[in-house]
Design a protein around this motif. Structure first.
Motif, short mmCIF file in Angstrom:
data_model
loop_
_atom_site.label_atom_id
_atom_site.label_comp_id
_atom_site.label_asym_id
_atom_site.label_seq_id
_atom_site.Cartn_x
_atom_site.Cartn_y
_atom_site.Cartn_z
N VAL A 37 35.59 10.17 -5.35
CA VAL A 37 35.45 11.54 -5.85
C VAL A 37 33.96 11.83 -5.92
O VAL A 37 33.21 11.09 -6.56
CB VAL A 37 36.09 11.69 -7.25
N VAL A 38 33.52 12.88 -5.22
CA VAL A 38 32.11 13.24 -5.15
C VAL A 38 31.90 14.55 -5.90
O VAL A 38 32.65 15.52 -5.70
CB VAL A 38 31.65 13.39 -3.68
N SER A 39 30.87 14.60 -6.75
CA SER A 39 30.64 15.79 -7.56
C SER A 39 30.25 16.98 -6.68
O SER A 39 29.41 16.87 -5.80
CB SER A 39 29.54 15.54 -8.59
N GLY A 40 30.91 18.12 -6.90
CA GLY A 40 30.61 19.35 -6.18
C GLY A 40 31.16 19.42 -4.77
O GLY A 40 30.87 20.36 -4.05
N VAL A 41 31.94 18.44 -4.36
CA VAL A 41 32.47 18.39 -3.00
C VAL A 41 33.99 18.28 -3.06
O VAL A 41 34.54 17.65 -3.96
CB VAL A 41 31.89 17.17 -2.24
N ASN A 42 34.68 18.90 -2.09
CA ASN A 42 36.14 18.87 -2.01
C ASN A 42 36.77 19.43 -3.28
O ASN A 42 37.63 18.81 -3.88
CB ASN A 42 36.64 17.45 -1.73
N VAL A 43 36.32 20.61 -3.68
CA VAL A 43 36.80 21.23 -4.91
C VAL A 43 38.15 21.89 -4.67
O VAL A 43 38.29 22.73 -3.78
CB VAL A 43 35.77 22.27 -5.43
N ALA A 44 39.15 21.50 -5.46
CA ALA A 44 40.48 22.07 -5.38
C ALA A 44 40.63 23.13 -6.46
O ALA A 44 40.16 22.94 -7.59
CB ALA A 44 41.54 20.99 -5.56
N VAL A 45 41.26 24.24 -6.13
CA VAL A 45 41.47 25.33 -7.08
C VAL A 45 42.96 25.41 -7.38
O VAL A 45 43.79 25.48 -6.48
CB VAL A 45 40.97 26.68 -6.52
N ARG A 46 43.28 25.40 -8.68
CA ARG A 46 44.68 25.47 -9.09
C ARG A 46 44.88 26.70 -9.98
O ARG A 46 44.10 26.94 -10.91
CB ARG A 46 45.02 24.19 -9.85
N HIS A 47 45.89 27.49 -9.69
CA HIS A 47 46.21 28.66 -10.48
C HIS A 47 47.12 28.23 -11.63
O HIS A 47 48.16 27.62 -11.39
CB HIS A 47 46.94 29.71 -9.63
N THR A 48 46.72 28.53 -12.88
CA THR A 48 47.52 28.12 -14.03
C THR A 48 48.01 29.34 -14.79
O THR A 48 47.29 30.34 -14.93
CB THR A 48 46.70 27.23 -14.98
N LYS A 49 49.23 29.23 -15.30
CA LYS A 49 49.80 30.29 -16.11
C LYS A 49 49.24 30.20 -17.53
O LYS A 49 48.90 29.11 -17.99
CB LYS A 49 51.32 30.14 -16.18
N PRO A 50 49.16 31.31 -18.23
CA PRO A 50 48.75 31.25 -19.64
C PRO A 50 49.77 30.45 -20.46
O PRO A 50 50.98 30.60 -20.29
CB PRO A 50 48.74 32.71 -20.07
N THR A 51 49.26 29.59 -21.33
CA THR A 51 50.11 28.80 -22.24
C THR A 51 49.53 28.94 -23.64
O THR A 51 48.47 29.54 -23.83
CB THR A 51 50.13 27.32 -21.83
N GLN A 52 50.19 28.33 -24.62
CA GLN A 52 49.65 28.37 -25.98
C GLN A 52 48.32 27.63 -26.05
O GLN A 52 47.40 28.05 -26.75
CB GLN A 52 50.64 27.76 -26.96
N GLY A 53 48.22 26.52 -25.35
CA GLY A 53 46.98 25.75 -25.35
C GLY A 53 45.86 26.45 -24.61
O GLY A 53 44.69 26.31 -24.95
N ASP A 54 46.21 27.20 -23.55
CA ASP A 54 45.23 27.93 -22.75
C ASP A 54 45.74 29.35 -22.56
O ASP A 54 46.33 29.68 -21.53
CB ASP A 54 45.04 27.23 -21.39
N PRO A 55 45.52 30.22 -23.56
CA PRO A 55 46.10 31.57 -23.49
C PRO A 55 45.53 32.43 -22.36
O PRO A 55 46.18 33.37 -21.94
CB PRO A 55 45.77 32.18 -24.85
N GLN A 56 44.34 32.11 -21.87
CA GLN A 56 43.73 32.90 -20.81
C GLN A 56 44.38 32.61 -19.45
O GLN A 56 44.60 33.51 -18.65
CB GLN A 56 42.23 32.60 -20.73
N GLY A 57 44.67 31.32 -19.17
CA GLY A 57 45.20 30.96 -17.85
C GLY A 57 44.10 31.10 -16.81
O GLY A 57 42.92 30.99 -17.13
#
Length: 105
Positions: A37-57
């Motif tokens: 794993v290399v910092s700043g390289v091969n960055v994966a983007v995941r779309h997350t739904k809002p949850t109680q722990g992360d209300p923003q999503g």
């Protein structure tokens, strides 16, 4: 199992793929899988739904592992080099093939 030529904390350059030419530091080595794993390289983007722990999503970005054959050590002048093992003072050390200087700690 062969000794690891790329370890955590090494400066590497990406040799192939969408991030070709990017440099970064190895933050995690996964020798069983043959990946790093290399910092700043091969960055994966995941779309997350809002949850109680992360209300923003929203979008969560994280570095994904890439195969160790896609990266190489970087010399002081920023060029890729292979690594070989030598015995110095009775200890096995990693040495850059192009420059002959010691790699890592």
């Amino acid at each position: 199992m062969a000794a690891a030529k790329i370890k955590k904390g090494d400066r590497v350059i990406v040799l192939s793929g969408k991030d070709k030419g990017k440099t970064g530091e190895v933050t995690q080595a996964l020798p069983r899988d043959g990946k790093v794993v290399v910092s700043g390289v091969n960055v994966a983007v995941r779309h997350t739904k809002p949850t109680q722990g992360d209300p923003q999503g929203g979008l969560v970005r994280s570095e994904a592992p890439m195969h160790v054959s896609k990266v190489a050590h970087v010399t002081a002048d920023g060029k890729p080099t292979r690594v070989r093992f030598e015995t110095q003072d009775g200890k096995k050390v990693r040495v850059a093939v192009k420059t002959g200087e010691k790699v890592g700690g």
